[in-house]
Structure formats: structure tokens, C-alpha cells
Scaffold this active site. Structure first.
Site, short mmCIF file in Angstrom:
data_model
loop_
_atom_site.label_atom_id
_atom_site.label_comp_id
_atom_site.label_asym_id
_atom_site.label_seq_id
_atom_site.Cartn_x
_atom_site.Cartn_y
_atom_site.Cartn_z
N GLY A 51 0.92 32.70 -52.74
CA GLY A 51 -0.10 33.31 -53.59
C GLY A 51 -1.50 32.83 -53.24
O GLY A 51 -2.45 33.62 -53.20
N THR A 52 -1.63 31.55 -53.01
CA THR A 52 -2.95 30.99 -52.73
C THR A 52 -3.55 31.59 -51.46
O THR A 52 -4.71 31.99 -51.43
CB THR A 52 -2.86 29.45 -52.62
OG1 THR A 52 -2.32 28.94 -53.83
CG2 THR A 52 -4.21 28.83 -52.35
N ASN A 110 -1.38 33.31 -65.78
CA ASN A 110 -0.31 32.32 -65.66
C ASN A 110 -0.25 31.33 -66.82
O ASN A 110 0.80 30.80 -67.13
CB ASN A 110 -0.45 31.56 -64.34
CG ASN A 110 -1.85 31.05 -64.09
OD1 ASN A 110 -2.81 31.82 -64.09
ND2 ASN A 110 -1.99 29.76 -63.92
N GLN A 167 2.06 36.59 -60.99
CA GLN A 167 2.89 36.41 -62.19
C GLN A 167 3.53 37.71 -62.68
O GLN A 167 4.30 37.68 -63.64
CB GLN A 167 2.06 35.80 -63.33
CG GLN A 167 1.64 34.35 -63.11
CD GLN A 167 2.81 33.36 -63.15
OE1 GLN A 167 3.91 33.67 -63.57
NE2 GLN A 167 2.54 32.15 -62.70
N ALA A 215 6.77 34.62 -53.52
CA ALA A 215 8.23 34.68 -53.70
C ALA A 215 8.75 33.69 -54.74
O ALA A 215 9.74 33.97 -55.42
CB ALA A 215 8.92 34.43 -52.35
N HIS A 216 8.09 32.53 -54.85
CA HIS A 216 8.73 31.46 -55.64
C HIS A 216 8.66 31.66 -57.15
O HIS A 216 9.25 30.88 -57.90
CB HIS A 216 8.19 30.08 -55.24
CG HIS A 216 6.79 29.79 -55.67
ND1 HIS A 216 6.51 28.92 -56.70
CD2 HIS A 216 5.60 30.23 -55.22
CE1 HIS A 216 5.19 28.85 -56.84
NE2 HIS A 216 4.62 29.63 -55.97
N THR A 226 3.68 32.10 -36.17
CA THR A 226 5.07 32.55 -36.15
C THR A 226 5.60 32.70 -37.56
O THR A 226 5.42 31.82 -38.40
CB THR A 226 5.93 31.55 -35.35
OG1 THR A 226 5.39 31.48 -34.03
CG2 THR A 226 7.38 31.99 -35.29
N CYS A 230 -1.88 22.93 -62.43
CA CYS A 230 -2.98 22.42 -61.63
C CYS A 230 -3.86 21.48 -62.43
O CYS A 230 -4.50 20.61 -61.88
CB CYS A 230 -3.84 23.55 -61.11
SG CYS A 230 -2.87 24.96 -60.63
C1 PLP Z 1 -1.61 33.72 -60.98
C2 PLP Z 1 -1.31 32.83 -59.82
N1 PLP Z 1 -1.99 32.99 -58.68
C3 PLP Z 1 -1.75 32.22 -57.60
C4 PLP Z 1 -0.80 31.23 -57.63
C5 PLP Z 1 -0.60 30.39 -56.42
O1 PLP Z 1 0.55 30.76 -55.73
P1 PLP Z 1 1.22 29.79 -54.67
O2 PLP Z 1 1.66 28.58 -55.42
O3 PLP Z 1 2.36 30.59 -54.12
O4 PLP Z 1 0.21 29.48 -53.64
C6 PLP Z 1 -0.08 31.02 -58.82
C7 PLP Z 1 0.95 29.97 -58.99
O5 PLP Z 1 0.96 28.89 -58.56
C8 PLP Z 1 -0.35 31.84 -59.93
O6 PLP Z 1 0.29 31.67 -61.09
#
Ligand code: PLP
Ligand code: FES
Lengths: 126, 387
Positions: B71-72, B149, B177, B198-199, B235, B323
Site C-alpha cells: 500500500g505504501t 483505517n 482498507q 494483499a495483507h 524482479t 503507526c
Molecule cells: C489506508 C492504508 N493505506 C496504506 C497502508 C499501507 O499499506 P502497506 O502496509 O501495505 O504498505 C495501510 C496499512 O498499513 C492503510 O491502512
């Protein structure tokens, strides 16, 4: 259970010593700011320059509660001079250390104690 | 002691079916999909199948899906990619975004881009009129998340996206989310860019994707060996991507059923807290809340001490967001929603998942009230002794 805190911190968090208020306290100290997430209040009963009783109330995280508890245990029955010599570092060490982000809490516990002693000295002209 | 996991917004356990699909890629199927020989070619098919699955869920075509590390990265890619391609301009986002978006925008603002942070109401919602007023001739991107989130508020993305499109500006949504939990058709949502991971849906960590509408002017974030049609070099994490593809199909198959179960669980939890614990505020929007999430602010106590106490009872929850634990600042989301800062310090987030049961919520409701009572008794804040 794995935890970010040492066993000692968890012990003091689970079973905090000397929680509460002393109605007719000889000295009261307060530090912190609730909007920053922590307030500590320490109450002292002093007789012949010795801390006869000490209690605390804390609004704060696990380490804030544990350091408050620890500092009361460290100074119970001690002279005011001995209590004044208790440093933030000593409290953290007595708890087998705190996570770096939480060091700020231990500072509060010793500060609240020193504030209570100062309050006592002011009130009693000593 | 059986532990109870109520932190599904932070991450979820990898499903057995997903793990089973991934394992061969840590064994005999180890090839690099860029290789011309059979070892490479045999992993290309599953890679493209996974892409098809992600695209299908979004109502997009495979050419519009770029796999990332999560996500980040997807958020960074969407925002920096559009900004770098435009070279200058104005970006609009909201105060309640995930740090992956907020920090990216504020970093760009330091590099010479302009930024506007939209306020939200007490429920966490962006007012579409505020967006209309904030759009400028030099606006290059609007980025507003789908489901928050920390509190679970669902933004009106269809409407915000339509307003943005009318102004001829790109719209990005962080759907980390909501993907696999709510409908996320990119045409219905009116979005040009959409981030997923995915997680959060019982897939592996470290895998995500960015949807990029055809024709969007965007620079790559990561350059090198030209994988992912030059849009994301490196890769591919084949095992992770295959797991992601499996996870989304499984999530979609049970999406509505899980939604209904979560709705009942949320009702039980919110009602139980209200009945058993005085002076608790439930944050978010009762009408527009994703039902997995309950954000509860407990007066006169601090969130981490609640979290630790619940952890001792085997219940895993979070304060505000993962966080911000370890930070002394109250949650930026709650602050933006106008929650009193002291009350915000006493906030817990319960986030339920597909495996959460009525019995688990029942157990939580049994152990939580005495924990609050114990900590309130310790607290110097006034009125605490009344509880
Ligand atoms: C709304 C939202 N955006 C981005 C992220 C970041 O995703 P990732 O941990 O897969 O980098 C999260 C969760 O950690 C999230 O809840
Ligand atoms: S309350 Fe200060 S960091 Fe714990």
C-alpha cells in the site's frame, strides 16, 4: 507473552504499588499534560523528615503507570534528601530499562516526586 | 490461552488456501519471469493470471495493473508519479489520510508543489463542496482514501471522483482498507489511480498494486530493469503476487456474507460497550462506517494502558493506528475529526475480520469493563472515582 516492556515494567503495570490519593497529604506534586497523554500526581505523608506514606495517580501509558509505581516503592520510608536524589535514570534502571520512545515517562515520575517534595517544603517552611 | 485477534486493519493472517498456492514459488517454480527459458516462462502464466484477478475485481484491464511492494509504495507511486510527470502544480488531499499519502504530499510540498489538506466533519467525512472550492486551474491530483483505517468512515468517492473529473484533474484513492471488502469498480468510483495491498485481505505482506487508468500521465517511481512494462522495475515477487491473486478471489466470493456478519458483530460490540461502560464515545459515521471497525474513546484513561491490559487478557487491539503507537501525539485522524485531545488519548481501535465470532466479542465485553474501571481508579482526572 512477548511484550515491548521488561518483566519488571509489566509487573508494576499489572500490580501497581501505592495507588491512590492521600486525603491529608503533606505534599502533592503534579506533572504532565493530559492532552499529551500523561498526568502524574504524587501524594506524600512526611514525619520527622521521613516519607511515611506515598501514593500516586496516573493517567498515562503502561510505562507511565509502572514508573509511578516504581518511584513510590523506591522512596517509601526514605528521608526527603534520599528521595530528592532519586533520578529519572534510576527509576528507569530499577525497571530494567524502558523502550526509547517511552523514556519521557520515567522523567515524569521522578519529576512528580520532586514536585511533591518541593510542595511539602514550601508548605512547611523546610 | 486462546488469543483473540481484533486488529485486522493492521494486518490479517495469511489464509491456508493462499499459502498453499504460494509455496510452489518458493520451491520448484523459482524462475524469473523476464527469462526467455522455460524456468522463466512457466512463472509468467501465474503472474499474469494474478494480474487478471486483481484487474477483474476492479473492473479494469490487465494493462492497467502494476504490482508493487504494498500500500505504501502504491500511494507513493500514484502521488509522486503524477507530480513528477506534471513537474509542478497543486495537490489536494484530506487531513485524515494514511501517512503514506499525507507524508508523500507534505514531502512534495517541501519540494515546491502546492498542497491543500481538506478538513473533515466530526464523522470523518470530506464535504464535496470543500473539494469543489479547493480545485484550482493548476491542480494536478486529488487523493482521498476510500475507507479510513482508524475509524472506518467510508468517503463518498463516486461523488468526489466525479467532481474531480469534471475539473479535468486526476483522482487517486487509497483503497487499501476497502479492496475485497466493498465494491471497488474503478469506473463506478470515478477514479484514475487506486492503491491496494494483499495483507489486509488474508494475503501476504509486502505485495500490493496500483491501478492506473489508461492515458494517465505518470512517471515510474522505481526504475531499473523495465519490469511491469517499465512502470515498476525489479524482479517480481511472484509468490506474493500469486498469493494476492488467490486472496482477492477468495475475499470476493464471501464478501457480502462477511459484510453481513461484521454488521451484526459491530452492533453487538457497540451496543455492549454502550451498556456496560459509561462515558465512551464511538467515533466515525454510524451511517457510513465499514462494519469491521469500532473506534472507541474512553474518558479518563490512556489508550496504551487499555491496550496492554487487553493484551494481558489475550485480546489484541490497537490504539488509533499502528503507526502512531510509540508517539505522544494524539491520532491525527481523531484530531481532524475534532475529538477532544484528552479523550482522543483514550482511544482504542477494534478491527474485526472474517474469523471473528460472537463468542469472541462476548468475551471482550466481559473483560473490558473491569479493565476500564481499574484504570479509571488509578487516574487523577476528575470524575474518575465515580465510575
Ligand atoms: C489506508 C492504508 N493505506 C496504506 C497502508 C499501507 O499499506 P502497506 O502496509 O501495505 O504498505 C495501510 C496499512 O498499513 C492503510 O491502512
Ligand atoms: S505516557 Fe508518556 S510516553 Fe507514556
Amino acid at each position: 507473552m512477548s511484550s515491548m516492556y521488561s518483566e519488571k515494567v509489566m509487573d508494576h503495570f499489572r500490580n501497581p504499588r501505592n495507588v491512590g490519593e492521600i486525603e491529608d497529604a503533606d505534599g502533592v506534586g503534579e506533572v504532565g499534560n493530559a492532552s499529551c497523554g500523561d498526568i502524574m500526581k504524587i501524594y506524600l505523608k512526611v514525619k520527622d523528615n521521613v516519607i511515611e506514606d506515598v501514593k500516586f495517580q496516573t493517567f498515562g501509558c503502561g510505562s507511565a503507570i509502572a514508573t509511578s509505581s516504581m518511584v513510590t516503592e523506591m522512596v517509601m520510608g526514605k528521608t526527603l534528601e534520599e528521595a530528592e536524589a532519586v533520578t529519572n535514570k534510576a527509576v528507569a534502571e530499577a525497571l530494567d530499562g524502558l523502550p526509547p520512545t517511552k523514556m519521557h515517562c520515567s522523567n515524569l515520575a521522578a519529576d512528580a516526586l520532586h514536585d511533591a517534595i518541593k510542595n511539602y517544603r514550601e508548605k512547611h517552611g523546610k | 490461552m486462546e488469543r483473540i485477534y481484533l486488529d485486522h486493519n493492521a494486518t490479517t493472517p495469511v489464509r491456508q488456501e493462499v499459502r498453499d498456492k504460494m509455496l510452489p514459488f518458493y520451491g520448484e517454480l523459482f524462475g524469473n519471469p523476464s527469462s526467455a527459458h522455460s524456468f522463466g516462462q512457466e512463472v509468467k502464466v501465474p503472474l499474469e493470471e494474478a494480474r487478471q484477478r486483481i484487474a477483474g475485481q476492479l473492473g479494469a484491464s490487465t494493462a492497467q495493473i502494476v504490482f508493487t511492494s504494498g500500500g505504501t509504495e502504491s500511494d507513493n507511486y500514484a502521488i509522486k508519479g503524477v507530480a513528477f510527470a506534471a513537474e509542478k502544480g497543486h495537490i489536494i488531499t484530506a487531513l485524515t489520510e494514511h501517512p503514506a499519502v499525507l507524508q508523500t504530499v507534505s514531502w512534495l510540498a517541501k519540494k515546491g508543489f502546492d498542497a491543500t489538506y481538506l478538513e473533515v466533519d466530526s464523522k470523518g467525512l470530506v464535504d464535496p463542496d470543500d473539494l469543489r472550492k479547493a480545485l484550482r486551474p493548476d491542480t494536478i491530483l486529488v487523493s482521498i482514501m476510500h475507507v479510513n483505517n482508524e475509524v472506518g468512515t467510508i468517503q463518498p468517492i463516486e461523488e468526489l471522483g466525479a467532481i474531480t473529473r469534471e475539473a479535468g484533474v486526476y483522482f487517486h484513492t487509497d483503497a487499501v482498507q476497502s479492496f475485497g471488502k466493498l465494491p471497488t469498480n474503478v469506473d463506478e468510483l470515478n477514479v484514475d489511480l487506486l492503491s491496494v495491498a494483499a495483507h489486509k485481505i488474508y494475503g501476504p505482506k509486502g505485495v500490493g498494486a496500483l491501478y492506473i487508468r489508461k492515458g494517465t500521465r505518470i512517471d515510474p517511481l522505481i526504475i531499473g530493469g523495465a519490469q511491469e512494462k517499465r512502470r515498476r522495475s525489479g524482479t517480481e515477487n511472484i509468490a506474493g503476487i500469486v498469493g494476492f491473486g488467490e486472496a482477492i478471489v477468495l475475499a470476493e466470493a464471501e464478501r457480502e456474507e462477511v459484510y453481513e456478519r461484521l454488521t451484526l458483530l459491530r452492533q453487538k460490540l457497540v451496543q455492549g460497550i454502550g451498556e456496560r461502560i459509561p462515558e465512551v464515545v464511538i467515533n466515525g459515521d454510524p451511517e457510513r462506517n465499514f462494519p469491521s471497525t469500532v473506534s472507541a474513546s474512553v474518558s479518563h484513561v490512556e489508550g496504551e494502558s487499555l491496550l496492554l491490559s487487553l493484551d494481558m487478557e489475550g485480546i489484541a487491539v490497537s490504539t488509533g493506528s499502528a503507526c502512531s503507537s510509540g508517539s505522544l501525539e494524539p491520532s491525527h485522524v481523531l484530531v481532524a475529526m475534532g475529538i477532544d485531545t484528552v479523550l482522543a488519548q483514550g482511544t482504542l481501535r477494534f478491527s474485526m475480520g472474517r474469523g471473528t465470532t460472537q463468542a469472541e466479542i462476548g468475551y471482550l465485553l466481559d473483560v473490558f469493563p473491569p479493565i476500564v474501571e481499574r484504570l479509571r481508579k488509578m487516574s487523577p482526572l476528575s470524575a474518575s472515582k465515580a465510575c
